[in-house]
Design an enzyme around this catalytic site. Structure first.
Site, short mmCIF file in Angstrom:
data_model
loop_
_atom_site.label_atom_id
_atom_site.label_comp_id
_atom_site.label_asym_id
_atom_site.label_seq_id
_atom_site.Cartn_x
_atom_site.Cartn_y
_atom_site.Cartn_z
N ASP A 157 -77.55 -48.60 13.34
CA ASP A 157 -78.31 -49.34 13.93
C ASP A 157 -77.91 -50.93 13.67
O ASP A 157 -78.34 -51.26 12.34
CB ASP A 157 -79.59 -48.62 13.48
CG ASP A 157 -80.83 -49.58 13.85
OD1 ASP A 157 -80.54 -50.56 14.70
OD2 ASP A 157 -81.95 -49.48 13.47
N LYS A 186 -78.74 -61.17 17.09
CA LYS A 186 -78.66 -60.25 17.78
C LYS A 186 -79.46 -60.77 19.35
O LYS A 186 -79.03 -60.32 20.16
CB LYS A 186 -79.49 -58.92 17.60
CG LYS A 186 -79.66 -57.69 18.65
CD LYS A 186 -80.14 -56.30 17.98
CE LYS A 186 -80.47 -55.45 18.82
NZ LYS A 186 -81.10 -54.13 18.27
N GLU A 223 -81.22 -47.42 22.05
CA GLU A 223 -82.12 -47.26 20.57
C GLU A 223 -83.06 -45.94 20.69
O GLU A 223 -83.10 -44.87 20.00
CB GLU A 223 -82.61 -48.42 20.13
CG GLU A 223 -81.66 -49.48 19.59
CD GLU A 223 -81.91 -50.72 19.35
OE1 GLU A 223 -83.29 -51.20 19.41
OE2 GLU A 223 -81.34 -51.59 18.94
N ASP A 246 -91.32 -49.02 19.61
CA ASP A 246 -90.47 -49.16 18.56
C ASP A 246 -90.95 -50.90 18.15
O ASP A 246 -90.78 -51.50 18.97
CB ASP A 246 -89.08 -49.40 19.02
CG ASP A 246 -88.08 -49.81 17.95
OD1 ASP A 246 -88.41 -50.35 17.04
OD2 ASP A 246 -86.73 -49.86 18.10
P1 ADP Z 1 -85.48 -54.22 13.40
O1 ADP Z 1 -85.30 -52.97 14.32
O2 ADP Z 1 -86.13 -55.33 14.55
O3 ADP Z 1 -84.26 -54.79 12.80
P2 ADP Z 1 -87.09 -52.71 11.52
O4 ADP Z 1 -87.47 -51.85 12.08
O5 ADP Z 1 -86.05 -52.66 10.07
O6 ADP Z 1 -86.55 -53.93 12.31
O7 ADP Z 1 -88.43 -53.52 11.10
C1 ADP Z 1 -88.61 -54.35 10.00
C2 ADP Z 1 -90.07 -54.85 9.83
O8 ADP Z 1 -90.93 -53.57 9.52
C3 ADP Z 1 -90.31 -56.10 8.86
O9 ADP Z 1 -91.27 -56.74 9.72
C4 ADP Z 1 -90.96 -55.19 7.82
O10 ADP Z 1 -91.67 -56.17 7.20
C5 ADP Z 1 -91.87 -54.15 8.33
N1 ADP Z 1 -92.08 -53.13 7.40
C6 ADP Z 1 -91.32 -52.36 6.54
N2 ADP Z 1 -91.97 -51.53 5.91
C7 ADP Z 1 -93.13 -51.38 6.22
C8 ADP Z 1 -94.30 -50.91 5.59
N3 ADP Z 1 -94.10 -50.39 4.68
N4 ADP Z 1 -95.62 -51.42 6.31
C9 ADP Z 1 -95.48 -52.58 7.33
N5 ADP Z 1 -94.61 -53.11 7.46
C10 ADP Z 1 -93.34 -52.65 7.40
MG MG Z 2 -84.76 -51.67 15.19
#
Ligand code: ADP
Ligand code: MG
Length: 652
Positions: free
Chosen positions: A23, A88, A188, A212
Site C-alpha cells: 500500500d 503520491k 485500493e 477510505d
Molecule cells: P494514507 O492512506 O493517506 O497514507 P492512512 O490511512 O495511513 O493514510 O491514515 C493516516 C491518518 O490516520 C493520519 O491523519 C493519522 O493521524 C490518522 N490516524 C491514525 N490512527 C488514528 C486514530 N487512532 N484515531 C484517529 N486518527 C488516526
Molecule cells: Mg491509504
C-alpha cells in the site's frame, strides 16, 4: 542465468518465492504478505518498528542517501526544503495538472511550463515523483527482506481507483526502480474488499461501498463484484481532506481558546510540537473521553491544553459532513439498478404470501449494499464510524485494522497471482506491455502487461514540429524503456493532419485488445477527424521462452533502462525548450532589453553545454535556470501561442 518457468495465464514466473503486497499511501505506506503456513495475510513489522512507514523522504544537506519514514518525518518542519512528502499527489502529473497546489508544498516543485511530468528540486539535485516513490518502495522492500530473510523481487502495488493511466504507469515505474517486478496495479478499494474476503468466491455477487479516510485524502468507491471481477461503479471524494485537517482544526481551536503565543505559528519546532499534540489528542480521543497535555514555549512557559471528545466532534463535524456529501454523490452515480430489481422482486414475494407488510422505505441506499468497509487511519474516529453507519443505514465494517487493510488485500492479490489459490478464477492477461514509440525512441506503454483481456486503452499525443502533417505510429511490445530493445509489431502513418503549429493537433491513439489477443490500433486527429487503423497479432511468432527472456531482460536492465529514459526525457524537454526560447526571442526581439537578450543567450549556451554531457541533473538545472530567467519576459510579452506550443507530449 537461472531458468524460471512462466505461467502464461498470469504472465508471472512460477517460483516458490514470496510476492508482497504494498500500500503506497499519500501519508503512510505498508508492505504485507501471505504467510506460507497460516495462509493468512500479515503486515510486515520489521524490528518492532510497527508496520507503518510514513511516506516521507528526507535528503540530509551533507549526505547522498535519503532517509525514509519516521526518521524523515522529523524534518518536515525543521528542514522542509529537503523533506519531501505527499509525492503520491505528484505521481504522473505535470505542473499544470497541479495548479496552485504545487506552491503549497514545503519543497520546490519545478515549474517548467509544460505538460511534461513534474520534478522536485533539492539543492542542485532533481528528482521525479517516481524516484521519490521508489525510495519509499525500496525501504518497504528492505524491511520485507529483513523480516522474511529472503529476497523480495515481486510485488502487487495499490493505487486509488481514480488514478489515470499515467499515474498507474508512474507507480509501475517506481516499483521497477525499486527493483520490484510489479505484477499488478490494484485499486485500493478492490484490495480492501479482498482483505474482507469479498470476491474470493467467483459464484458470489456483491456490491460494496469502501470509505477510505486517510491522512490527506478521502475516497469513497462503490464496487460491484461478480465472477471474481471487480468493477468500480463510481468513485468520489476529496483529494484535500483527511486526518491532517482534523489535526489542523484542533491546533486552531487550542491557539484561540488557550491564547497560545504567536511563536506556535511561526517557530518550526513549536509548530511541530503543537501539531503532534493535536494528533495525539485526536488518536487518544478515539478511545477516551478527555485529553490533557502541556505545551512548552521557547521561554519554557507551560500551557495546559485540554480537549473532550464532544469538543473534538464539534470541531470536525463539518469535515465529516463533507465526506458524507461525497458518499451521497457516489451512491447516486453508481445507479444501483440491479438492486432496484431485487426490491421489486421482494414486493412480489410479499404479495404471493399474502403479506401486507410494506417493503422497507429504501430511501437510504443501505438495502442495496452488501457491506460498507472502513479503510484508512482516520476511520478510527468514532464520529466517522457513526456518521458513515448512519448514512448507509447499516453498521460499517471495521473489523480489520484500517491502516493495514489495503496492504493485506494487496498481499492476497499477490498470493492469487502466485498461483497459490487454485480456487480463485484467474482471467486471461497480456503477458507483455503494448505501447507506441514517442520522441527520443522511448516506449510509451498503452496496455501494461498483466492487463486482463479483452481490454481497451488510449492516450492523446501531439506533433513536435510546426506544420507537421504526418504522424508515424509505431507499435511495440515489451518491457524495456527504449523501443530499440523491444519487439516491433508494426507501424502506420496517420496522414492528412491539417498543418498547425507544433503541439496543437490532438491525436488519440486507441488500442483495443480482443479476447483472442488481436490488437486493433486506431489513430484519430480530433480537430480534423482524420483517422487510420490497423490490426496486429501481438503473440504471433513468440514462444513462451522468448516472452520469459524478454521479462528477464527487463528486470536485469531495469536500473539502466529507467536512467536512459529519464535522460532522454530530459534531453527532449531541453531541446523543446531551446526551440521555444529561440522562437520567442526571434518573434519578440523588440520587446526585450539588450540585457535580457544577452542573459538569455548565455543561459541558452549553458543549456547547450549541459546537453553535450550524459548527466541528467545538469540539464535539468540549466533548464530550470533558463525558465526562471525567461519567465518574467514571457509573462510580460504574454505570448500565449508560444505557451501552447510548449505544451504536449510529442511523437516524432
Ligand atoms: P494514507 O492512506 O493517506 O497514507 P492512512 O490511512 O495511513 O493514510 O491514515 C493516516 C491518518 O490516520 C493520519 O491523519 C493519522 O493521524 C490518522 N490516524 C491514525 N490512527 C488514528 C486514530 N487512532 N484515531 C484517529 N486518527 C488516526
Ligand atoms: Mg491509504
Amino acid at each position: 542465468m537461472a531458468t524460471v518457468a512462466i505461467n502464461l495465464a498470469t504472465g508471472t514466473f512460477q517460483q516458490e518465492e514470496i510476492i508482497v503486497g504494498i500500500d503506497l499511501g499519500t501519508t503512510n505506506s505498508l508492505v504485507a504478505y501471505v504467510h506460507p503456513d497460516s495462509r493468512q495475510p500479515v503486515a510486515i513489522n520489521d524490528q518492532g518498528r510497527g508496520s507503518i512507514v510514513p511516506s516521507v523522504v528526507h535528503f540530509p544537506a551533507d549526505g547522498i542517501d535519503p532517509v525514509v519514514g519516521n526518521e524523515a518525518r522529523e524534518f518536515l518542519l525543521t528542514d522542509p526544503q529537503r523533506t519531501i512528502y505527499s509525492m503520491k499527489r505528484l505521481l504522473g502529473k505535470s505542473y499544470r495538472d497541479l495548479g496552485l497546489h504545487a506552491t503549497q508544498l514545503g519543497y520546490k516543485v519545478i515549474d517548467d511550463n509544460s505538460e511534461g511530468l513534474v520534478k522536485i528540486r533539492v539543492d542542485d539535485r532533481f528528482f521525479s515523483p517516481i524516484e521519490l516513490s521508489a525510495d519509499i518502495l525500496k525501504e518497504l522492500r528492505a524491511r520485507a527482506e529483513h523480516a522474511l530473510k529472503t529476497p523480495v523481487n515481486r510485488a502487487v502495488i495499490t493505487v486509488p481507483a481514480y488514478f489515470n493511466d499515467s499515474q498507474r504507469q508512474a507507480t509501475r515505474d517506481a516499483g521497477r526502480l525499486a527493483g520490484l517486478e510489479v505484477l499488478r496495479i490494484v485499486n485500493e478499494p478492490t484490495a480492501a474488499a479482498l482483505a474482507y474476503g469479498i470476491g474470493l468466491d467467483p459464484s458470489e455477487e456483491k456490491t460494496v461501498a469502501v470509505y477510505d479516510l486517510g491522512g490527506g485524502t478521502f475516497d469513497i468507491s462503490i464496487l460491484r463484484i461478480q465472477q471474481g471481477i471487480f468493477e468500480v461503479l463510481s468513485t468520489n471524494g476529496d483529494t484535500y481532506l483527511g486526518g491532517d485537517d482534523f489535526d489542523r482544526v484542533v491546533t486552531e481551536h487550542w491557539s484561540t481558546i488557550f491564547q497560545l503565543p504567536a511563536s506556535f505559528q511561526t517557530n518550526p519546532h513549536l509548530q511541530q510540537q503543537l501539531r503532534l499534540a493535536a494528533e495525539m489528542a485526536k488518536k487518544y480521543l478515539s478511545q477516551h473521553d478527555d485529553f490533557t497535555t502541556q505545551l512548552t514555549d521557547e521561554a519554557g512557559q507551560n500551557t495546559t491544553v485540554t480537549l473532550t471528545r464532544a469538543q473534538f466532534n464539534d470541531l470536525i463535524r463539518p469535515l465529516v459532513d463533507r465526506t458524507i456529501a461525497a458518499c451521497r454523490q457516489a451512491v447516486q452515480d453508481a445507479k444501483l439498478e440491479g438492486f432496484e430489481g431485487k426490491r421489486r422482486q421482494g414486493q412480489e414475494d410479499n404479495e404471493k404470501v399474502g403479506s401486507h407488510t410494506p417493503s422497507p422505505p429504501s430511501l437510504l441506499p443501505s438495502s442495496r449494499l452488501d457491506a460498507v468497509l472502513l479503510v484508512g487511519g482516520s476511520t478510527r474516529v468514532p464520529l466517522v464510524y457513526d456518521a458513515v453507519s448512519e448514512f448507509f443505514g447499516q453498521p460499517a465494517n471495521n473489523s480489520l485494522n484500517p491502516d493495514e487493510v489495503v496492504a493485506l488485500g494487496a498481499a492476497i492479490q499477490a498470493d492469487i497471482l502466485a498461483g497459490n489459490r487454485r480456487d480463485v478464477l484467474l482471467l486471461d492477461v497480456t503477458p507483455l506491455t503494448l505501447g507506441i514509440e514517442t520522441l527520443g525512441g522511448l516506449l510509451d506503454p498503452i496496455i501494461p502487461r498483466n492487463s486482463k483481456i479483452p481490454t481497451k486503452a488510449g492516450r492523446q499525443y501531439t506533433t513536435s514540429v510546426d506544420g507537421q502533417v504526418n504522424l508515424k505510429i509505431a507499435v511495440y511490445q515489451g518491457e524495456r524503456d527504449l523501443v530499440s530493445q523491444n519487439r516491433k509489431l508494426g507501424e502506420f502513418v496517420l496522414t492528412g493532419i491539417p498543418a498547425m503549429p507544433a503541439g496543437l493537433p490532438k491525436v488519440d491513439v486507441n488500442f483495443l485488445l480482443n479476447a483472442d489477443g488481436i490488437l486493433q490500433v486506431e489513430a484519430i486527429e480530433l480537430r480534423s477527424n482524420t483517422r487510420q487503423q490497423v490490426e496486429i497479432k501481438p503473440q504471433y511468432g513468440l514462444t513462451d521462452e522468448q516472452v520469459e527472456q524478454m521479462l528477464m531482460d527487463s528486470l536485469m536492465n531495469a536500473k539502466e533502462d529507467v536512467a536512459a529514459r529519464l535522460l532522454i526525457e530530459a534531453r527532449t524537454a531541453a531541446e523543446q525548450l531551446l526551440y521555444q526560447v529561440s522562437n520567442f526571442t526571434r518573434k519578440n526581439r523588440e520587446h526585450l532589453t539588450e540585457n535580457e537578450l544577452t542573459a538569455t543567450e548565455a543561459q541558452v549556451e549553458a543549456l547547450r553545454t549541459a546537453l553535450t554531457g550524459t548527466e541528467r541533473d545538469p540539464i535539468l538545472k540549466a533548464m530550470d535556470e533558463l525558465e526562471e530567467l525567461t519567465r518574467p519576459y514571457a509573462e510580460r510579452v504574454m505570448n500565449i501561442s508560444i505557451q501552447q506550443a510548449m505544451a504536449g507530449k510529442k511523437i516524432e
